[in-house]
Design a protein around this motif. Structure first.
Motif, short mmCIF file in Angstrom:
data_model
loop_
_atom_site.label_atom_id
_atom_site.label_comp_id
_atom_site.label_asym_id
_atom_site.label_seq_id
_atom_site.Cartn_x
_atom_site.Cartn_y
_atom_site.Cartn_z
N MET A 71 55.00 34.57 40.42
CA MET A 71 53.65 35.06 40.13
C MET A 71 53.56 35.33 38.64
SD MET A 71 52.45 38.64 41.86
CE MET A 71 52.01 38.08 43.47
N PRO A 72 52.51 34.89 37.96
CA PRO A 72 52.44 35.19 36.52
C PRO A 72 52.39 36.69 36.27
CG PRO A 72 50.67 33.70 37.19
CD PRO A 72 51.34 34.15 38.43
N LEU A 73 52.84 37.07 35.10
CA LEU A 73 52.80 38.49 34.70
C LEU A 73 51.97 38.60 33.42
CD1 LEU A 73 55.64 41.06 34.78
CD2 LEU A 73 54.31 40.81 32.68
N VAL A 74 50.95 39.46 33.46
CA VAL A 74 50.09 39.67 32.29
C VAL A 74 50.52 40.96 31.61
CG1 VAL A 74 47.73 40.08 31.52
CG2 VAL A 74 48.16 38.45 33.36
N ARG A 75 50.88 40.85 30.34
CA ARG A 75 51.28 42.02 29.57
C ARG A 75 50.12 42.41 28.64
NH1 ARG A 75 55.92 45.04 27.61
NH2 ARG A 75 54.89 46.56 26.29
N LEU A 76 49.53 43.56 28.88
CA LEU A 76 48.45 44.04 28.02
C LEU A 76 49.07 44.75 26.83
CD1 LEU A 76 46.17 45.61 30.81
CD2 LEU A 76 46.19 43.26 29.97
N LEU A 77 48.60 44.42 25.65
CA LEU A 77 49.20 45.02 24.45
C LEU A 77 48.63 46.40 24.20
CD1 LEU A 77 49.31 41.75 22.37
CD2 LEU A 77 51.25 42.95 23.39
N ASP A 78 49.45 47.26 23.62
CA ASP A 78 49.11 48.68 23.44
C ASP A 78 48.42 49.00 22.12
OD1 ASP A 78 49.61 50.31 25.54
OD2 ASP A 78 51.76 50.45 25.15
N SER A 79 48.60 48.14 21.10
CA SER A 79 48.08 48.45 19.77
C SER A 79 48.12 47.18 18.92
CB SER A 79 48.97 49.50 19.10
OG SER A 79 50.28 48.99 18.96
N GLY A 80 47.43 47.24 17.77
CA GLY A 80 47.48 46.12 16.83
C GLY A 80 48.91 45.94 16.32
N PRO A 106 42.99 38.11 31.27
CA PRO A 106 43.53 39.22 32.06
C PRO A 106 42.68 39.56 33.29
CG PRO A 106 43.28 39.86 29.74
CD PRO A 106 42.78 38.46 29.87
N GLY A 107 41.42 39.24 33.25
CA GLY A 107 40.57 39.54 34.41
C GLY A 107 39.81 40.84 34.22
N LEU A 117 49.38 39.00 26.80
CA LEU A 117 50.29 37.85 26.84
C LEU A 117 50.46 37.47 28.31
CD1 LEU A 117 53.08 39.49 24.62
CD2 LEU A 117 51.24 37.99 23.83
N THR A 118 50.68 36.19 28.57
CA THR A 118 50.94 35.81 29.97
C THR A 118 52.29 35.13 30.06
OG1 THR A 118 48.62 35.16 30.00
CG2 THR A 118 49.88 34.75 31.99
N GLY A 189 38.07 47.01 44.98
CA GLY A 189 37.36 46.25 43.96
C GLY A 189 38.26 45.54 42.96
N LEU A 190 39.59 45.77 43.02
CA LEU A 190 40.45 45.08 42.05
C LEU A 190 40.92 43.75 42.64
CD1 LEU A 190 41.83 45.07 39.30
CD2 LEU A 190 43.82 46.12 40.36
N GLU A 191 40.42 42.67 42.03
CA GLU A 191 40.87 41.34 42.46
C GLU A 191 41.89 40.88 41.44
OE1 GLU A 191 37.50 38.77 42.84
OE2 GLU A 191 36.52 40.21 44.19
N GLN A 192 43.13 40.91 41.81
CA GLN A 192 44.19 40.59 40.84
C GLN A 192 45.35 39.96 41.59
OE1 GLN A 192 45.47 39.62 37.83
NE2 GLN A 192 44.21 41.31 37.05
N ASP A 193 45.73 38.74 41.21
CA ASP A 193 46.85 38.12 41.91
C ASP A 193 48.02 37.87 40.95
OD1 ASP A 193 45.65 36.19 40.42
OD2 ASP A 193 45.22 34.82 42.08
N ARG A 194 48.08 38.69 39.89
CA ARG A 194 49.24 38.62 38.98
C ARG A 194 49.80 40.03 38.83
NH1 ARG A 194 44.60 37.07 35.00
NH2 ARG A 194 43.95 35.17 36.04
N ILE A 195 51.03 40.09 38.36
CA ILE A 195 51.60 41.39 38.02
C ILE A 195 50.97 41.78 36.67
CG2 ILE A 195 53.72 42.66 37.53
CD1 ILE A 195 55.15 40.24 39.05
N VAL A 196 50.56 43.02 36.52
CA VAL A 196 49.99 43.48 35.24
C VAL A 196 50.86 44.62 34.72
CG1 VAL A 196 47.93 44.27 34.05
CG2 VAL A 196 47.70 42.96 36.15
#
Ligand SMILES: Cc1cc2nc3c(=O)[nH]c(=O)nc-3n(C[C@H](O)[C@H](O)[C@H](O)COP(=O)(O)OP(=O)(O)OC[C@H]3O[C@@H](n4cnc5c(N)ncnc54)[C@H](O)[C@@H]3O)c2cc1C
Length: 316
Positions: A71-80, A106-107, A117-118, A189-196
């Protein structure tokens, strides 16, 4: 180890206490190639990932049961600043290869103000299902109970998780227990099929609108009790990742077996030639166990040395 040895035609008897709560039974089972605030690639990922994938897939083919979910993993970045760090990381060989060929959006409902990043080479092992399947397959060669001492015949391998810290044969090893708490959430309400993943918290979709979410690290704690503080810590971090409200449907805790951070240890006891050790899987057991179980099994069958970076006798 049982699977790796059976694949080499060795007869295996597993003796297990059958505890309801263990590190494996509580874990999310995620493989995440790049972790932590410094976006660090997992140790030897290039080697461990294909080995893990082929190991779990081979078990699925043999049994017809699904245990590993890529399963893809989406990494949300914390800062610039973190985004800049990633740009620098890309200069180091091995990092760009972790990225998915096509970055995913990211959705909805996630906080992705600094970008994302994915990673494709990610997923999770349903460890409970893996244990059940292994027990079913072994039949009479799986015994519920206590292994108190080495069996008279053959070789005895102690794969005891954190209980290994109390084994008199291995009490000289510096176990560092790391208690972890984890929640199961209902997120309408969260439609998400990746690890976040963001800033020390991740969400793993497990079907319907249910997600596992974790995990805490409490170094030195050895109990398996969920605490209000643990729950609060996870929920606070979740607020930095998600814009929706959630309901907690389960809260569990267990102790990760750590000997050295992120590297397991295996090999034969220095003074007892028929007693072995496979432990210290830490927080990356799903990624690292297959490769090193195969390596140790080859060694036990008289073919080759234990990888020097994990060999018990070379690293303590
Ligand atoms: C909250 C949390 C989240 C985690 N998330 C992840 C993750 O996302 N990805 C990942 O890779 N890892 C994760 N982990 C870590 C993972 O759980 C471990 O790496 C791995 O499962 C440890 O497996 P183990 O078999 O060494 O130990 P255990 O799971 O502890 O199993 C040891 C077994 O040996 C039995 N035993 C011990 N002593 C004896 C004895 N003398 N006789 C008989 N039986 C005995 C125990 O009953 C138990 O069944 C997480 C851990 C926690 C706590």
């Amino acid at each position: 180890m049982a699977w790796a040895l059976r694949a080499r035609d060795r007869k295996v008897l597993v003796v297990d206490r059958g505890q309801r709560v263990t590190s494996s039974k509580v874990a999310a089972g995620i493989i995440n190639p790049v972790t932590g605030p410094n976006l660090t690639k997992a140790w030897r990922f290039e080697q461990l990932w294909p080995a893990a994938l082929s190991f779990y897939r081979s078990i699925q083919e043999q049994t017809g049961r699904q245990i590993f979910h890529q399963m893809p993993l989406v990494r949300l970045l914390d800062s610039g600043q973190q985004a800049n760090k990633w740009s620098r990381r890309l200069q180091t060989p091995g990092y760009a290869e972790c990225l998915a060929a096509c970055p995913l959006d990211p959705g909805k409902n996630l906080r992705a103000e600094y970008g994302a990043l994915t990673f494709d080479h990610a997923g999770y092992l349903d460890i409970r299902e893996f244990i059940t399947l292994t027990r079913d397959l072994l039949g009479d060669n799986w015994r519920n109970g206590e292994l108190l001492e080495a069996e008279a015949d053959g070789i005895t391998l102690f794969c005891e998780g954190i209980a290994g810290a109390a084994n008199p044969l291995f009490e000289w090893l510096p176990f560092k227990p790391a208690k972890g708490e984890i929640l199961t959430l209902h997120i309408p309400g969260l439609e998400q099929d990746r690890i976040v993943n963001r800033g020390g918290v991740w969400l793993l979709p497990v079907g319907g609108e249910k997600f596992r979410c974790g995990a805490t690290y409490h170094w030195g704690a050895t109990d398996c009790e969920p605490t209000p503080e643990g729950r609060q810590e996870i929920e606070t971090r979740l607020g930095r990742l998600l814009q929706l409200s959630h309901e907690v449907v389960d809260h569990e805790a267990a102790v990760r077996p750590v000997v050295r951070e992120s590297r397991l240890l295996c090999g034969m006891h220095p003074a007892h030639g028929r007693i072995g050790f496979f432990n210290g899987l830490g927080s990356k057991g799903v990624l690292s166990a297959p490769f090193f179980a195969e390596n140790f099994a080859e060694h036990l069958c008289g073919r080759g040395a234990i990888d020097p970076e994990v060999d018990l006798c070379r690293n303590i």
